[in-house]
Design an enzyme around this catalytic site. Structure first.
Site, PDB file in Angstrom:
ATOM      1  N   PRO A 161     -65.678 -54.677 -79.227  1.00 46.70           N
ATOM      2  CA  PRO A 161     -65.320 -54.187 -80.565  1.00 46.70           C
ATOM      3  C   PRO A 161     -65.451 -55.305 -81.604  1.00 46.70           C
ATOM      4  O   PRO A 161     -65.091 -56.437 -81.323  1.00 46.70           O
ATOM      5  CB  PRO A 161     -63.850 -53.784 -80.417  1.00 46.70           C
ATOM      6  CG  PRO A 161     -63.584 -53.693 -78.954  1.00 46.70           C
ATOM      7  CD  PRO A 161     -64.559 -54.598 -78.286  1.00 46.70           C
ATOM      8  N   GLU A 162     -65.978 -54.985 -82.757  1.00 50.73           N
ATOM      9  CA  GLU A 162     -66.083 -55.965 -83.828  1.00 50.73           C
ATOM     10  C   GLU A 162     -64.902 -55.767 -84.786  1.00 50.73           C
ATOM     11  O   GLU A 162     -64.084 -54.879 -84.591  1.00 50.73           O
ATOM     12  CB  GLU A 162     -67.446 -55.844 -84.514  1.00 50.73           C
ATOM     13  CG  GLU A 162     -68.562 -55.984 -83.469  1.00 50.73           C
ATOM     14  CD  GLU A 162     -69.921 -56.420 -84.005  1.00 50.73           C
ATOM     15  OE1 GLU A 162     -69.989 -56.965 -85.108  1.00 50.73           O
ATOM     16  OE2 GLU A 162     -70.913 -56.222 -83.282  1.00 50.73           O
ATOM     17  N   LYS A 192     -60.859 -60.387 -84.469  1.00 56.65           N
ATOM     18  CA  LYS A 192     -60.748 -59.470 -83.337  1.00 56.65           C
ATOM     19  C   LYS A 192     -59.341 -59.468 -82.742  1.00 56.65           C
ATOM     20  O   LYS A 192     -59.131 -58.947 -81.646  1.00 56.65           O
ATOM     21  CB  LYS A 192     -61.788 -59.844 -82.285  1.00 56.65           C
ATOM     22  CG  LYS A 192     -63.216 -59.706 -82.824  1.00 56.65           C
ATOM     23  CD  LYS A 192     -64.240 -60.180 -81.834  1.00 56.65           C
ATOM     24  CE  LYS A 192     -65.643 -60.078 -82.456  1.00 56.65           C
ATOM     25  NZ  LYS A 192     -66.678 -60.546 -81.531  1.00 56.65           N
ATOM     26  N   ARG A 245     -56.464 -70.863 -86.310  1.00 54.04           N
ATOM     27  CA  ARG A 245     -57.692 -71.248 -85.600  1.00 54.04           C
ATOM     28  C   ARG A 245     -58.875 -70.368 -85.976  1.00 54.04           C
ATOM     29  O   ARG A 245     -59.993 -70.634 -85.570  1.00 54.04           O
ATOM     30  CB  ARG A 245     -57.469 -71.144 -84.086  1.00 54.04           C
ATOM     31  CG  ARG A 245     -56.606 -72.254 -83.518  1.00 54.04           C
ATOM     32  CD  ARG A 245     -56.930 -72.459 -82.049  1.00 54.04           C
ATOM     33  NE  ARG A 245     -56.741 -71.236 -81.289  1.00 54.04           N
ATOM     34  CZ  ARG A 245     -55.685 -70.995 -80.504  1.00 54.04           C
ATOM     35  NH1 ARG A 245     -54.741 -71.893 -80.390  1.00 54.04           N
ATOM     36  NH2 ARG A 245     -55.593 -69.870 -79.852  1.00 54.04           N
ATOM     37  N   ASN A 279     -71.752 -59.099 -82.246  1.00 54.35           N
ATOM     38  CA  ASN A 279     -73.183 -59.148 -81.973  1.00 54.35           C
ATOM     39  C   ASN A 279     -74.019 -58.206 -82.844  1.00 54.35           C
ATOM     40  O   ASN A 279     -75.158 -58.509 -83.167  1.00 54.35           O
ATOM     41  CB  ASN A 279     -73.391 -58.808 -80.494  1.00 54.35           C
ATOM     42  CG  ASN A 279     -74.615 -59.483 -79.936  1.00 54.35           C
ATOM     43  OD1 ASN A 279     -75.059 -60.491 -80.482  1.00 54.35           O
ATOM     44  ND2 ASN A 279     -75.168 -58.926 -78.888  1.00 54.35           N
ATOM     45  N   ARG A 313     -75.075 -64.120 -75.923  1.00 57.46           N
ATOM     46  CA  ARG A 313     -75.312 -62.692 -76.119  1.00 57.46           C
ATOM     47  C   ARG A 313     -76.744 -62.488 -76.602  1.00 57.46           C
ATOM     48  O   ARG A 313     -77.358 -63.396 -77.152  1.00 57.46           O
ATOM     49  CB  ARG A 313     -74.343 -62.111 -77.176  1.00 57.46           C
ATOM     50  CG  ARG A 313     -72.868 -62.391 -76.933  1.00 57.46           C
ATOM     51  CD  ARG A 313     -72.242 -61.486 -75.878  1.00 57.46           C
ATOM     52  NE  ARG A 313     -72.355 -60.082 -76.214  1.00 57.46           N
ATOM     53  CZ  ARG A 313     -71.532 -59.435 -77.042  1.00 57.46           C
ATOM     54  NH1 ARG A 313     -70.545 -60.067 -77.626  1.00 57.46           N
ATOM     55  NH2 ARG A 313     -71.704 -58.149 -77.293  1.00 57.46           N
TER      56      ARG A 313
END
Ligand SMILES: [Zn+2]
Length: 299
Positions: free
Chosen positions: A2-3, A52, A130, A171, A267
């Site tokens: 999932p993006e 995410k 982060r 991706n 990827r």
């Protein structure tokens, strides 16, 4: 995987179903049981996403931190008559605990996530600290990402996937946004111009925002939709109309060249060799020029 737009939609769904309500928290599968007991019966204040990562806030400054990973799912059901028995490996279950509430009962089941833990505000701040800027957050500062990109020899295709540089892009969006800006995925970050970065960022804000609204990733411009081009709609589990993602060997929608693929940052990356030519840096000290672009402006 999932993006970012999927996580933002999930946060929106959780808010609609649970925000401000008292919830029963359990772990039918058992792996989140000790944490679930600590917050069972609390009021759920709201859910929010950053890249995410998902944070579900319960009163007392406690947050359930979730990362879905590659195969995780968090299914939200609002306004049901009855809550069914859990099916499969449900790591976390939320159920509203207000019998007779006119909004009805809501429940949500988390399965297959790589992360689900209970954290306090300090740990949450550490996780957020982060992450690079998230194009879906109005408070995001794209200059933070530019500072890293403009100093890096790493390829832009690699940098866009690095959550410390930019949060939420996966991706599909990385391949598509590079195509839309005619940038080869292997081009080093430090050869980009700030105007190109600003255009990429603005595009991600718009494309990912559209993804939140529609629940799918559409990246083709109006003149390249199946209707406009008289071509069949894309058949793919991921849905959405795209230029290059998972279109290996198929003709580019703009120029007809065969779309290529290679592994980049672990990827598959997809690009058009004609529309996104290889970047060749010029001698040190001279200005960079866009290869493959016709017309002499700026050359
Ligand atoms: Zn092309």
């Amino acid at each position: 995987m999932p993006e970012g737009h999927t996580l933002r939609r999930l946060a929106d769904d959780l808010n609609a179903a649970f925000a401000g309500r008292t919830v029963r928290v359990s772990s039918p599968q058992g792996r989140f049981e000790a944490d679930a007991e600590q917050v069972d019966g609390s009021r759920l204040l709201g859910a929010d996403s950053a890249g995410k990562h998902l944070f579900v806030e319960l009163d007392g400054e406690r947050f359930v931190h979730v990362h879905l990973g590659l195969i995780g799912s968090f299914d939200v059901h609002a306004g049901v008559e009855e809550v069914p028995d859990p099916v499969g490996q449900v790591r976390l279950r939320l159920v509203t605990a207000e019998p007779g509430d006119p909004r009805g009962t809501s429940y949500a089941d988390l399965r297959g996530a790589i992360l689900c833990d209970l954290v306090g505000p300090a740990r949450r701040a550490e996780i957020l600290g982060r992450l690079g800027p998230d194009p879906l957050r109005p408070d995001a500062d794209p200059d933070l990402a530019w500072r890293r990109i403009s100093r890096s020899h790493r390829s832009i295709g690699d940098l866009l996937m690095d959550q410390k540089v930019l949060a939420g892009v996966g991706n599909v969006y990385r391949a598509e946004v590079l195509f839309r800006h005619r940038i080869h995925p292997r081009r080093p970050g430090n050869t980009l111009r700030i105007s190109q970065w600003r255009a990429i960022w603005a595009d991600l804000v718009e494309l990912m925002g559209e993804g939140v609204r529609s629940g799918r990733i559409d990246t083709v411009r109006p003149e390249h939709t199946p209707e406009a081009m008289g071509r069949p709609a894309r058949q793919d589990d991921h849905g959405g109309e795209v230029y290059v993602y998972r279109r290996t060997s198929m003709p580019c929608l703009l120029c007809g060249s065969a779309v290529r693929t290679a592994v980049l940052a672990g990827r598959n990356i997809f690009w058009c060799p004609h529309c996104q030519p290889t970047f060749r840096s010029r001698a040190v000290g001279s200005s960079h020029r866009e290869p493959g672009r016709s017309g002499g402006a700026g050359a």
